[in-house]
Design a protein around this motif. Structure first.
Motif, PDB file in Angstrom:
ATOM      1  N   ASN A 100       1.007  -1.477  -0.357  1.00  0.00           N
ATOM      2  CA  ASN A 100      -0.513  -0.448  -0.380  1.00  0.00           C
ATOM      3  C   ASN A 100       0.437   1.132  -0.188  1.00  0.00           C
ATOM      4  O   ASN A 100       1.068   1.434   0.692  1.00  0.00           O
ATOM      5  CB  ASN A 100      -0.767   0.161   1.551  1.00  0.00           C
ATOM      6  CG  ASN A 100      -2.211  -1.280   1.020  1.00  0.00           C
ATOM      7  OD1 ASN A 100      -3.048  -0.629   0.784  1.00  0.00           O
ATOM      8  ND2 ASN A 100      -2.645  -1.720   1.895  1.00  0.00           N
ATOM      9  N   ILE A 101       0.624   1.614  -1.421  1.00  0.00           N
ATOM     10  CA  ILE A 101       1.870   3.365  -1.511  1.00  0.00           C
ATOM     11  C   ILE A 101       0.287   4.679  -0.660  1.00  0.00           C
ATOM     12  O   ILE A 101      -0.542   4.578  -1.495  1.00  0.00           O
ATOM     13  CB  ILE A 101       2.352   3.438  -2.740  1.00  0.00           C
ATOM     14  CG1 ILE A 101       3.057   2.454  -2.722  1.00  0.00           C
ATOM     15  CG2 ILE A 101       3.074   4.982  -2.685  1.00  0.00           C
ATOM     16  CD1 ILE A 101       2.996   2.384  -4.524  1.00  0.00           C
ATOM     17  N   CYS A 102       0.558   4.830   0.300  1.00  0.00           N
ATOM     18  CA  CYS A 102       0.283   6.358   1.186  1.00  0.00           C
ATOM     19  C   CYS A 102       0.424   7.144  -0.066  1.00  0.00           C
ATOM     20  O   CYS A 102       1.451   7.932  -0.387  1.00  0.00           O
ATOM     21  CB  CYS A 102       1.042   6.616   2.325  1.00  0.00           C
ATOM     22  SG  CYS A 102      -0.183   8.225   3.233  1.00  0.00           S
ATOM     23  N   PHE A 103      -0.963   8.236  -0.598  1.00  0.00           N
ATOM     24  CA  PHE A 103      -0.972   9.098  -1.382  1.00  0.00           C
ATOM     25  C   PHE A 103      -1.780  10.077  -0.649  1.00  0.00           C
ATOM     26  O   PHE A 103      -2.224  10.943  -1.395  1.00  0.00           O
ATOM     27  CB  PHE A 103      -1.521   9.216  -2.706  1.00  0.00           C
ATOM     28  CG  PHE A 103      -0.617   8.265  -3.532  1.00  0.00           C
ATOM     29  CD1 PHE A 103      -0.257   8.883  -4.128  1.00  0.00           C
ATOM     30  CD2 PHE A 103      -0.521   6.656  -3.573  1.00  0.00           C
ATOM     31  CE1 PHE A 103       0.522   8.564  -5.924  1.00  0.00           C
ATOM     32  CE2 PHE A 103      -0.217   6.457  -4.548  1.00  0.00           C
ATOM     33  CZ  PHE A 103       0.770   6.875  -5.937  1.00  0.00           C
ATOM     34  N   GLY A 104      -1.591  10.042   0.505  1.00  0.00           N
ATOM     35  CA  GLY A 104      -2.467  11.839   1.837  1.00  0.00           C
ATOM     36  C   GLY A 104      -1.222  12.524   1.240  1.00  0.00           C
ATOM     37  O   GLY A 104      -0.247  12.593   0.434  1.00  0.00           O
ATOM     38  N   THR A 105      -1.314  13.951   1.308  1.00  0.00           N
ATOM     39  CA  THR A 105      -0.796  15.076   0.991  1.00  0.00           C
ATOM     40  C   THR A 105       0.900  14.645   1.017  1.00  0.00           C
ATOM     41  O   THR A 105       1.687  15.131   0.017  1.00  0.00           O
ATOM     42  CB  THR A 105      -1.715  15.768   1.674  1.00  0.00           C
ATOM     43  OG1 THR A 105      -2.564  16.304   1.488  1.00  0.00           O
ATOM     44  CG2 THR A 105      -0.775  17.426   0.631  1.00  0.00           C
ATOM     45  N   ILE A 153       5.251   3.544   2.817  1.00  0.00           N
ATOM     46  CA  ILE A 153       4.499   2.333   2.633  1.00  0.00           C
ATOM     47  C   ILE A 153       4.327   1.438   3.492  1.00  0.00           C
ATOM     48  O   ILE A 153       4.999   0.988   4.835  1.00  0.00           O
ATOM     49  CB  ILE A 153       5.647   1.239   0.827  1.00  0.00           C
ATOM     50  CG1 ILE A 153       6.684   1.386   1.775  1.00  0.00           C
ATOM     51  CG2 ILE A 153       5.222   3.072  -0.182  1.00  0.00           C
ATOM     52  CD1 ILE A 153       7.208   0.093   0.476  1.00  0.00           C
ATOM     53  N   THR A 154       3.096   0.435   3.711  1.00  0.00           N
ATOM     54  CA  THR A 154       3.440  -0.635   4.330  1.00  0.00           C
ATOM     55  C   THR A 154       3.262  -2.032   3.589  1.00  0.00           C
ATOM     56  O   THR A 154       2.888  -1.913   2.185  1.00  0.00           O
ATOM     57  CB  THR A 154       1.717  -0.438   5.143  1.00  0.00           C
ATOM     58  OG1 THR A 154       0.555  -1.088   4.037  1.00  0.00           O
ATOM     59  CG2 THR A 154       1.690   0.449   6.050  1.00  0.00           C
ATOM     60  N   VAL A 159       5.665  -1.253   8.168  1.00  0.00           N
ATOM     61  CA  VAL A 159       5.999   0.099   7.541  1.00  0.00           C
ATOM     62  C   VAL A 159       7.372   0.057   6.699  1.00  0.00           C
ATOM     63  O   VAL A 159       8.314   0.230   7.477  1.00  0.00           O
ATOM     64  CB  VAL A 159       5.271   0.592   9.299  1.00  0.00           C
ATOM     65  CG1 VAL A 159       5.526   2.190   8.413  1.00  0.00           C
ATOM     66  CG2 VAL A 159       3.721   0.141   9.017  1.00  0.00           C
ATOM     67  N   TRP A 160       7.106   0.883   6.162  1.00  0.00           N
ATOM     68  CA  TRP A 160       7.998   1.489   5.265  1.00  0.00           C
ATOM     69  C   TRP A 160       8.144   2.627   5.807  1.00  0.00           C
ATOM     70  O   TRP A 160       7.307   3.460   4.201  1.00  0.00           O
ATOM     71  CB  TRP A 160       8.785   1.114   4.001  1.00  0.00           C
ATOM     72  CG  TRP A 160       8.824  -0.775   4.030  1.00  0.00           C
ATOM     73  CD1 TRP A 160       8.243  -1.797   4.716  1.00  0.00           C
ATOM     74  CD2 TRP A 160      10.284  -1.120   3.819  1.00  0.00           C
ATOM     75  NE1 TRP A 160       8.674  -2.732   4.364  1.00  0.00           N
ATOM     76  CE2 TRP A 160      10.152  -2.313   4.037  1.00  0.00           C
ATOM     77  CE3 TRP A 160      11.324  -0.544   4.195  1.00  0.00           C
ATOM     78  CZ2 TRP A 160      11.113  -3.701   4.284  1.00  0.00           C
ATOM     79  CZ3 TRP A 160      12.551  -2.133   4.141  1.00  0.00           C
ATOM     80  CH2 TRP A 160      12.206  -3.033   3.852  1.00  0.00           C
ATOM     81  N   ALA A 161       9.272   3.629   6.076  1.00  0.00           N
ATOM     82  CA  ALA A 161       8.782   5.457   6.404  1.00  0.00           C
ATOM     83  C   ALA A 161      10.414   6.052   5.023  1.00  0.00           C
ATOM     84  O   ALA A 161      11.286   5.412   5.095  1.00  0.00           O
ATOM     85  CB  ALA A 161       9.427   5.354   7.529  1.00  0.00           C
ATOM     86  N   GLN A 162      10.271   6.743   4.774  1.00  0.00           N
ATOM     87  CA  GLN A 162      10.533   7.645   3.976  1.00  0.00           C
ATOM     88  C   GLN A 162      11.280   7.001   2.878  1.00  0.00           C
ATOM     89  O   GLN A 162      12.650   7.368   2.648  1.00  0.00           O
ATOM     90  CB  GLN A 162      12.758   8.239   4.337  1.00  0.00           C
ATOM     91  CG  GLN A 162      11.168   9.166   6.041  1.00  0.00           C
ATOM     92  CD  GLN A 162      12.796   9.818   6.637  1.00  0.00           C
ATOM     93  OE1 GLN A 162      13.217   8.493   6.685  1.00  0.00           O
ATOM     94  NE2 GLN A 162      11.844  10.680   7.690  1.00  0.00           N
TER      95      GLN A 162
END
Length: 182
Positions: A100-105, A153-154, A159-162
């Protein structure tokens, strides 16, 4: 004009259809449907039944949708219409690992679109699709609520950050190695 006795053949094969549908869905789901059918309006439970089927199989395949339609005596067009209308229901199997790729602002501003493009290129898929080997499904989500760690992303519960596009190949390799080890 035929005046002799006529032989009638039955076209009612309900026992065979019912048995086939029960084999497709299994005992637990059939018991749930049997319970639902006792309600005066069993069709009002269609969404709940579809949730149960998806929980069991991971998605709603054609054979499962047809079996639900038959056992609940609801037109197949209505069952597939409900399944395709609601975003929650999946009509295709998902990969072993769901990315899951976050597309939040915050994630988008910090490059989530470039991360998504790298996943798509590496796996040969578009968002919402599963890789040919069945290993990865790549999806977009609105916000994971970890804006300070953007882009995020998850993969399953991880959870994977930056995340940067350059990190994508090594992330994928880690899950491929994990799959080979199990």
């Amino acid at each position: 004009m035929n005046t002799g006795s006529q032989t009638r053949t039955s076209t009612d094969n309900w026992p065979e259809v019912e048995a086939s549908c029960r084999r497709i869905l299994g005992d637990r789901l059939c018991q749930f449907i049997d319970q639902v059918k006792k309600d005066p309006r069993p069709e009002s439970h269609l969404i709940a039944v579809l949730h149960q089927v998806q929980a069991e199989f991971g998605y709603l395949g054609t054979s499962q949708l047809d079996a639900v339609a038959q056992l609940m005596q609801i037109p197949a067009a209505k069952v597939s219409g409900v399944a395709s209308f609601y975003h929650y229901f999946r009509l295709e199997p998902r990969g072993r690992f769901v990315v899951n790729i976050c597309f939040g602002t915050a994630c988008y501003v910090k490059g989530a679109d470039r991360v998504a493009e790298k996943f798509k290129t590496e796996l040969g898929v578009n968002l919402g699709e599963t890789s040919k080997d069945g290993m990865f499904t790549v999806e977009a989500c609105r916000c994971l609520g970890m804006c300070a760690l953007a882009p995020v992303i998850t993969v399953g519960d991880d959870v994977w950050a930056q995340v940067t596009p350059d990190r994508v190949p090594s992330i994928l390799e880690g899950y491929i190695a994990r799959a080979k080890g199990s």
